[in-house]
Enzyme design. Structure first.
Site, PDB file in Angstrom:
ATOM      1  CE  LYS A  38      -4.182   1.832   2.199  1.00  0.00           C
ATOM      2  NZ  LYS A  38      -5.273   1.525   3.151  1.00  0.00           N
ATOM      3  N   GLY A 118      -5.427   0.361  -2.502  1.00  0.00           N
ATOM      4  CA  GLY A 118      -5.506   1.809  -2.582  1.00  0.00           C
ATOM      5  C   GLY A 118      -5.974   2.436  -1.285  1.00  0.00           C
ATOM      6  CB  SER A 119      -5.434   5.645   0.249  1.00  0.00           C
ATOM      7  OG  SER A 119      -4.131   5.138   0.431  1.00  0.00           O
ATOM      8  N   GLY A 120      -8.800   4.930   0.315  1.00  0.00           N
ATOM      9  CA  GLY A 120     -10.108   5.503   0.008  1.00  0.00           C
ATOM     10  C   GLY A 120     -10.683   4.970  -1.290  1.00  0.00           C
ATOM     11  CG  ASN A 180     -17.381  -6.298   2.597  1.00  0.00           C
ATOM     12  OD1 ASN A 180     -17.417  -7.460   2.988  1.00  0.00           O
ATOM     13  ND2 ASN A 180     -16.977  -5.300   3.374  1.00  0.00           N
TER      14      ASN A 180
END
Length: 227
Positions: A38, A118-120, A180
């Protein structure tokens, strides 16, 4: 030669880290030499020595069972729970793409399969000062295909279609969608799968129920998504 896959989501808190852990567990259990990466991680806590603990990396390591050292999983770790571009303005140490690339290449020399999280959501600023970097710059830099993680519930058609449409306009390859918090047989969520596939042309490859310990994907199929 090492292969990679990028995990993004339709937004924050859709379960990217959780699903990433399950995906790596599947690869690890199937005998694939795999690792986690990440570029930038925000919202981390400090240990008793005042050092930041990479929370997402630690979670993924624990749920997946991979032997990779947590310290090799993320080059940029911030305490403030905001987008990396803002966290680095507050704390210093802004993201440098050459550092991100060098650390990834180091993993690629040791592991056959690397999942990068990824972030966000897909439009996440990693840096915004004299240099402007978005999450997509990392995806393109590392030349990775993507999976999109989405909440299975109400509103996901809009979120999934907009996310994938944006990615397609940026020439980012999307290999699949994973839902999810999925409830098999739920009329709305089953229809969400159908509508997301119809409007994006991208398959929903798995649905993960709350608190699942496994993801219902074949390890060999999963490995085939990597490039």
């Amino acid at each position: 030669m090492s292969k990679g896959l990028f995990i993004t989501g339709t937004g924050t808190d859709v379960g990217k880290t959780y699903i990433t852990g399950l995906l790596l567990k599947k690869l690890n259990d199937a005998g694939f030499n795999s690792a986690y990466y990440k570029a930038a991680m925000s919202g981390n806590e400090k240990d008793e020595n005042g050092d930041l603990i990479p929370g997402d990396a630690t979670f993924v390591k624990n749920i997946s069972g991979i032997s990779q050292d947590v310290k090799a999983m993320c080059p940029y770790i911030y305490e403030t729970a905001v987008s990396p571009h803002l966290a680095s303005k507050i704390e210093g140490s802004p993201v440098e793409l050459d550092v991100v690339e060098d650390n990834y290449k180091r993993l690629a020399s040791q592991y056959d399969y690397i999942i990068t999280e990824g972030s966000g959501g897909i439009i996440c600023p990693l840096r915004y000062d004299n240099k402007h970097y978005l999450l997509e710059d990392v995806i393109k830099l590392l030349d990775l295909p993507c999976l999109v993680i989405a909440d299975a519930g109400l509103g996901t058609i809009n979120n999934v279609v907009l996310t994938i449409d944006y990615m397609k306009t940026r020439n980012i390859a999307v290999k699949g969608i994973i839902f999810n918090r999925f409830h098999p047989g739920d009329v709305m969520e089953e229809d969400n799968k159908k509508m997301c596939e119809a409007y994006t042309g991208v398959p929903v490859i798995a649905g993960v129920k709350n608190d699942s310990k496994e993801i219902e994907l074949n390890g060999i199929f999963l490995a085939s998504l990597f490039e």
